[in-house]
Design an enzyme around this catalytic site. Structure first.
Site, PDB file in Angstrom:
ATOM      1  N   GLY A  11       1.813   6.201   6.496  1.00  0.00           N
ATOM      2  CA  GLY A  11       0.674   6.998   6.553  1.00  0.00           C
ATOM      3  C   GLY A  11       0.652   7.636   5.399  1.00  0.00           C
ATOM      4  CB  CYS A  12      -1.239   8.027   2.034  1.00  0.00           C
ATOM      5  SG  CYS A  12      -2.495   7.171   2.126  1.00  0.00           S
ATOM      6  CB  ALA A  13      -3.156  12.854   1.983  1.00  0.00           C
ATOM      7  CB  THR A  19      -1.713   3.889   4.594  1.00  0.00           C
ATOM      8  OG1 THR A  19      -1.677   5.400   4.384  1.00  0.00           O
ATOM      9  CG2 THR A  19      -1.446   3.639   6.064  1.00  0.00           C
TER      10      THR A  19
END
Length: 651
Positions: A11-13, A19
């Protein structure tokens, strides 16, 4: 229910690109290592491929590559590796092996990382990245001053070593002018280094304060060490002032703060501290320079080994630059011996790759052979970076091989007391070298030794790699030496073929949204070009808003990936429909990429404010495609918008 050797979460921001690239990288690495894996993704589409308690229970290890909370508590009782999402992209094999290593601690109930700890790790990594990139920002802006000034000073010596001295019989007015211009230009390198270190961290106000700090330390004898300290000190002071003065409303005081308060207070505070620090910094500088100069006479071979290892350790990175900057500093003091060894150690690695592909063509594919031949030219002009792709392929083997050759070239140069009065230029500056033919000979010998080692290493790995397929032998002019050919294949991602078929990126890609040979100066100019293109092609209504959203995304973490491409994306009410924009740049630009390389291809995603999951799936599949080197190669070779569009049609 299917059982998996490993499970994980990414997951990323923003949940669009990183992701799914981390997911793809981990899946590919697991398959290569012979394991099965299931990755849960936390993207803008929500949680996909959600892990069940049974799947977690049966897994032998867990890899979490995420910048957001993925509820790590549920993995308690397993060997769990938790890292930022970028590491999932860059080193998936290492993470998988670590998760299966018996020495990896087992998380017990209640001891798994709590919410917020992952973000702290990301912040720590981002802090380290900022320190590195700010230093490189200063060095990259400083080098043109070093090269321009150093070469002009060196040319002035054509009329005699004392031709710029009016009291000498060798005095020449034109040589005096060249020497003055060159010396003045080289004198700017310390304040420029400090200024652009500060600018990278504190923007324009940092630039002003950093330049002042650099001038103060330069006049006080602080040199490069003082420039580095002054640059970071200036950035810290400006950032603190910005925080202290934040209560003053921008609307009324923005101009006062940027034009008066930040520069006046910043220069005073930083200047006062640097004025006090100049004495100790100068003493350290003189001691270091004296220590290094002592090696020239007492232990030239040892000095050559030190310089060779430094220059060939990261090929233009901070360690290489440390040796180069030291040589430049001594050059400015009239010491032309030290730079001769540094230049030799920097020139040898790219030449070595050329010799390696000539000595063992069958161990390299066609692209590698072409790169090796080109490196003969790059190396001859002192461009070390051409060796990076070869070093990165098998770093634990190839980098030491480069170090051996660079050390030999440098050590022989020091033993022979060769002088090089210019800081750059490679073999172009041979007329300025006191023993030009001997210098070239030592460099070639060092490069040949490295080339032989590289060829042997390549042969070893070519035999071990079942996927290696040698391309037809070619001579140095690129002509085939036999009639056999190798069929080039493009394969869709092995673990995601069905997804790509269902959500083919070509569905949201139009030929008019693909631009070639785009001339932009930097990342922000590229983002502005994309925003303007989106409005021009009817994909968005407000260029400034789209541009602003691009910048907001970049502040969270860079969208510069690996292999020369970036995937910036913006989500905004001004965007009317999901779309891809592709730019192939005329000149590569800096983008703070994962592998540190410049970017030559930009693939942008436009996302409406209320995008459907289907549209976002198109974008994530595109990101996954870009983890496959054969696809990237075809994209690099495409010459027209239609070829690029067709490439996405065929996947």
């Amino acid at each position: 229910m299917a059982q998996y050797d490993l499970v994980g979460a990414t997951g990323c921001a923003t949940g669009v690109a990183h992701t799914f690239m981390a997911e793809e990288a981990l899946e590919k690495a697991a398959k290569k290592l012979g394991y099965t894996i299931k990755i849960e993704t936390h993207g803008q589409t929500g949680v996909a491929h959600e892990l069940t308690s049974e799947e977690i229970k049966n897994a032998k290890g867990v890899v979490v590559a995420s910048d957001v909370d993925v509820d790590s508590d549920r993995f308690a009782g397993k060997r769990v590796v938790i890292v930022p999402v970028t590491r999932g992209i860059k080193e998936p094999e290492k993470l998988i092996k670590e998760s299966l290593n018996p020495d990896t601690p087992i998380y017990k109930p209640g001891q798994a990382p709590k919410k917020g700890e992952e973000s702290k790790k990301v912040e720590a990594e981002n802090f380290g990245t900022k320190i590195y990139t700010s230093l490189m920002n200063g060095v990259s802006h400083m080098l043109p001053f070093v090269v321009a000034g150093g070469v002009l000073v060196a040319i002035s010596f054509f009329w005699g070593i004392y031709s710029a001295d009016p009291k000498s019989s060798q005095y020449n007015e034109f040589a005096y002018m060249l020497n003055t211009i060159g010396s003045t230009t080289m004198g700017l390198m310390v304040p420029v280094l400090a200024a652009f270190i500060a600018e990278a961290l504190a923007k324009r106000s940092g630039l002003v304060v950093g330049f002042a700090a650099g001038m103060i330390t330069s006049n006080g004898g602080g040199g490069f060490l003082g420039a580095i300290i002054g640059g970071y000190l200036a950035a810290v002071v400006v950032l603190l002032l910005q925080k202290i003065l934040k209560p003053l409303p921008d609307k009324e005081f923005r101009g006062l703060k940027s034009i008066f308060l930040y520069p006046v207070l910043g220069v005073f505070i930083t200047g006062a501290i640097m004025f006090w620090l100049n004495g100790p910094i100068k003493a350290i500088n003189l001691s270091l320079m004296s220590w290094l100069k002592g090696f020239e006479n007492s232990s030239p071979i040892l000095l050559g080994i030190i310089i060779g290892v430094m220059c060939a350790s990261d090929f233009g990175g901070p360690i290489n630059k440390a040796a180069y900057v030291t040589g430049t500093a001594l050059l400015a003091q009239g010491n032309y011996y030290f730079m001769a060894g540094v230049s030799a150690a920097c020139i040898a690695p790219p030449l070595a790759t050329g010799f390696a592909v000539l000595l063992n063509k069958k161990a390299y594919n066609k692209n590698e052979r072409t790169a090796g031949y080109v490196n003969f030219l790059l190396g001859s002009t002192h461009i070390t970076e051409g060796a990076i792709p070869f070093a990165a392929k098998h770093p634990l083997w190839n980098i030491p091989a480069f170090m051996v050759g660079s050390s030999i070239a440098a050590a022989l140069t020091y033993v022979s007391r060769i002088q090089v009065p210019a800081p750059h230029g490679g073999f172009i500056i041979l007329p300025l070298v006191n023993k030009p033919f001997l210098w070239v000979l030592w460099i070639v010998i060092g490069a040949l030794v490295s080339g032989i080692l590289l060829a042997l290493i390549a042969e070893r790995f070519a035999k071990k790699d079942p996927e290696f397929e040698s391309a037809p032998d070619v001579d140095i002019f690129g002509k085939e030496e036999n009639t056999n050919t190798v069929q080039e294949n493009i394969t869709a991602p092995s673990t995601n073929t069905e997804k790509v078929d269902k959500y083919n990126p070509n569905d949201i890609l139009n030929k008019d949204d693909i631009k070639l040979n785009v001339d932009v100066a930097d990342r922000d100019a590229a983002l502005k070009y994309l925003a303007d293109l989106a409005v021009k092609n009817g994909l968005a209504t407000d260029s400034e808003d789209v541009y602003k959203q691009y910048l907001v995304r970049e502040k969270e973490s860079s969208t510069g990936m690996t292999d020369g491409f970036a995937i910036p994306h913006a989500q905004s009410p001004a965007i009317k429909q999901s779309a891809m924009l592709i730019l192939k740049l005329k000149t590569p630009i800096e983008w703070n990429s994962l592998d540190g390389k410049k970017i030559n291809t930009v693939i942008s995603f436009l996302i409406p404010e209320n995008a459907s999951k289907d549209h976002l799936q198109y974008l994530s599949n595109t990101a996954k495609l870009l983890t496959h080197k054969d696809f990237i190669q075809k994209l690099d070779n495409a010459q027209t918008p239609q070829e690029i569009k067709d490439l996405f049609t065929q996947v």
